[in-house]
Design an enzyme around this catalytic site. Structure first.
Site, PDB file in Angstrom:
ATOM      1  N   LYS A   1     -61.123 -45.070  49.635  1.00 23.25           N
ATOM      2  CA  LYS A   1     -59.915 -44.638  48.905  1.00 23.25           C
ATOM      3  C   LYS A   1     -60.190 -44.488  47.409  1.00 23.25           C
ATOM      4  CE  LYS A   1     -55.039 -46.165  48.547  1.00 23.25           C
ATOM      5  NZ  LYS A   1     -54.141 -47.250  49.030  1.00 23.25           N
TER       6      LYS A   1
ATOM      7  N   CYS B   1     -53.349 -43.251  52.148  1.00 21.68           N
ATOM      8  CA  CYS B   1     -52.073 -43.649  51.541  1.00 21.68           C
ATOM      9  C   CYS B   1     -51.765 -43.019  50.192  1.00 21.68           C
ATOM     10  CB  CYS B   1     -51.973 -45.168  51.464  1.00 21.68           C
ATOM     11  SG  CYS B   1     -50.268 -45.670  51.112  1.00 21.68           S
TER      12      CYS B   1
ATOM     13  N   GLU C   1     -53.705 -46.840  57.598  1.00 21.19           N
ATOM     14  CA  GLU C   1     -54.525 -47.545  56.594  1.00 21.19           C
ATOM     15  C   GLU C   1     -54.533 -49.030  56.960  1.00 21.19           C
ATOM     16  OE1 GLU C   1     -52.340 -48.200  52.938  1.00 21.19           O
ATOM     17  OE2 GLU C   1     -54.158 -48.114  51.711  1.00 21.19           O
TER      18      GLU C   1
END
Ligand code: CDT
Length: 313
Positions: free
Chosen positions: A129, A174, A47
């Site tokens: 995300k 993540c 990330e």
């Protein structure tokens, strides 16, 4: 295309606040060269693999913040990565910050994003995300700030799964790895491999009782997700002490059995190659035959509206 190939997590050590894009890309290229020597067909970078993890600071200078976002990918500084990967026939996942077309100026908003590039250079999928952890406001009572909801808009591209690498490949970023809903969205689309990059503090200074559990809480949800969705997982860390914050390593490859089959040992730039077989997913997909055994009519609560998201107003 063979469904057996070498995939690698390409862990990065710290990227400091002043490190140039050119220097970071040189590090990514070195890992790509290593991947070629290891006969890899797919490499997963972390990330925010092009910059330091800046949401740990409330940065007042809009020019500095804007400098962490990409307005185009590939752009002038990242093109060498795309070119070399294509020349080597290596696909890759890259986490980066995507500038919002209208709100990416003084307002400095964008997305925490990832791109999946196939070995022939085709952009197979883009992801933004969905689960943004932390606060939308600087909180002076906290020792460790995590201001993702201040800098980023929540992802609006759903959970993509692409035809790539001879199979079906999904993307997460993540904190998404801690949410079973994210994995199931990919599992329902038949994901056979999921690529994921992360920046996770090794310690939580505001909740030190959790420190001894950090590795467990990193691996546990991914091991469960791999098994419950019958998928390989390749997860790459940004590790080591960055901006004064100790970040965990533990980059890994997880088999559809839920077993961790490769685990990084250090906290620096490190390639973690592993030979995968996408057909190894079949046994688990058969067992959890979603079409036969799932009971969506009992899962209504999962999609009902919830509390307020910590978004910037
Ligand atoms: N980058 C990222 O999503 N990190 C979060 C840290 C949460 S601690 C406030 C993670 O889940 O690892």
């Amino acid at each position: 295309m063979s469904r057996r190939f070498v995939a690698a997590a390409a862990q990065l050590g710290p990227i400091e606040r002043g490190e140039s894009r050119r220097s970071v890309v040189a590090r990514l290229l070195a890992l790509l060269d290593e991947a070629r020597a290891a006969d890899c067909r797919f490499v997963v970078f972390p990330e925010m693999a092009l910059t330091t993890f800046f949401p740990r600071w409330l940065i007042e200078d809009p020019a500095e913040v804007a400098g962490y976002f990409e307005s185009a990918l590939p752009g002038p500084e990242t093109a060498p990565l795309f070119e070399r990967a294509r020349r080597y026939g290596i696909g890759f996942y890259l986490g980066y910050c995507e500038r919002h077309p209208e709100r990416g100026g003084a307002d400095h908003l964008g997305y925490n994003a990832a791109i999946l590039v196939a070995p022939d250079g085709r952009v197979a999928a883009r992801y933004r995300k969905v689960h943004l952890p932390g606060n939308a406001r600087y909180d002076p009572t906290l020792k460790l700030q995590h201001l993702e909801p201040w800098y980023f808009l929540p992802g609006d591209l759903g959970f993509p799964v692409a035809e790539a690498l001879g199979g079906r490949v999904g993307l997460l970023i993540c904190n998404d790895r801690r949410w079973p809903e994210a994995w199931r969205m990919l599992g329902l689309q038949g994901a056979e491999m999921v690529a994921l990059g992360y920046n996770s503090p090794a310690q939580l200074p505001d909740n030190p009782a959790q420190n001894a559990l950090r590795k467990l809480h990193h691996l546990l949800p991914m091991q469960s997700a791999a098994y419950q969705n019958g998928t390989w997982i390749v997860a790459a860390a940004k590790a080591g002490t960055e901006g004064g914050c100790a970040m965990m390593g533990h980059s890994c490859v997880i088999a559809p059995s839920g077993e961790v089959v490769a685990l990084s040992s250090g906290l620096g730039d490190e390639l973690l190659p592993y030979r995968v077989d996408l057909d190894a997913t079949a046994e688990y997909k058969r067992f959890f035959d979603f079409a036969t055994y799932r009971r969506p009519e009992c899962y209504g609560l999962l999609t009902e509206p919830h509390g307020r998201s910590p978004q910037r107003e």
